[in-house]
Write an enzyme that holds these catalytic residues in place. Sequence first.
Site, mmCIF file in Angstrom:
data_model
loop_
_atom_site.group_PDB
_atom_site.id
_atom_site.type_symbol
_atom_site.label_atom_id
_atom_site.label_comp_id
_atom_site.label_asym_id
_atom_site.label_seq_id
_atom_site.Cartn_x
_atom_site.Cartn_y
_atom_site.Cartn_z
ATOM 1 N N ASP A 1 -11.504 -3.147 5.117
ATOM 2 C CA ASP A 1 -12.215 -2.303 4.170
ATOM 3 C C ASP A 1 -11.521 -2.685 2.570
ATOM 4 O OD1 ASP A 1 -13.629 -0.790 6.060
ATOM 5 O OD2 ASP A 1 -12.957 1.258 5.356
ATOM 6 N N HIS B 1 -8.802 -5.960 10.862
ATOM 7 C CA HIS B 1 -9.328 -6.468 12.316
ATOM 8 C C HIS B 1 -9.589 -7.993 12.470
ATOM 9 C CE1 HIS B 1 -10.226 -2.269 13.917
ATOM 10 N NE2 HIS B 1 -10.077 -2.085 12.592
ATOM 11 N N SER C 1 -2.286 -2.804 -0.743
ATOM 12 C CA SER C 1 -2.069 -3.965 -0.138
ATOM 13 C C SER C 1 -3.276 -4.983 0.069
ATOM 14 C CB SER C 1 -1.837 -3.566 1.460
ATOM 15 O OG SER C 1 -2.627 -2.397 2.009
#
Length: 298
Positions: free
Chosen positions: A118, A172, A258
């Site tokens: 995301d 992911h 991040s």
Amino acid sequence: MSKPAPIYVIDRKTGEQFEEAVLGEKWIRWAYQNSNSSFLEKILFRSSFISKLMGAWYSSPLSKGKIAPTIAELSIDESEFLDSTDSYATFNDFFIRHLKDDARPYSDKAEDIVSPADGRTLVFPKLDENTFVPVKGFPFSIKTMLPGVYERFTNGALAIVRLCPADYHRYHFPCAGTITDTRDIEGALHSVNPIALGAGPDVFGDNKRTYTMIETENAGTMCFIEVGAFGVGSIVNTKTNGTVAKMEEKGYFKFGGSTVVVVFEPGKIEFSEDLVKNSAAGKETLLKVGETLARVVG
């Protein structure tokens, strides 16, 4: 003093532009845009002490009371959470939360490369040899970001996915493949916010980071990089070897801002048209993990 220019992001689902709420914006601007702040910048962002101290607090039961106000302030959707909000013992438990299985649908087509996280996304369809420019006037280089392995990605394609505190902080694999190498690189902990990028520090070549080389099934060799930033307690990779499946969890960031960067060899993929258009206009696009990022060429 004039009001600072806001940061605008395009929501992919609606196509609408929105102003990003920046936690700690006053301090970020002071550290990076105030000519008298070089000492502060050195103490805060070139030493891990403050970030480690913050990480320890966010991992303690004392931080639990911050969960509910953060959800409210950042309008985080609790219906996506796998576990109930009151089950989190610390703020970091909440921050690295798992989502329900159906919260992030994705294409299972082998030719589709999906977003690894995301976040607010910029894409660079073709590097200028080894250079990319997220902010006008401040070029960055994969040569400093990926010492020793950058050559194979010269003139390749690169995507930056910038995570904010409101985002789901597990990342992911964007496609299937096999891990062939991984390396941790120590460094600074500059903010990854556009305010910091526009001030000139080499965030991608200077910050703490980990890279993983993946021989993909259909898109050649891909490099997956996690970039740490101010306030990040740690980069935790939960899958570090062997074969990987698309959308299998790779790891997570503890509290803080991040960034994930993915780099492809030249001529292997094409980024989605809307991302290319928005990026060319200097606008980040808000994606969710699993949404289509690119497609394999050929």
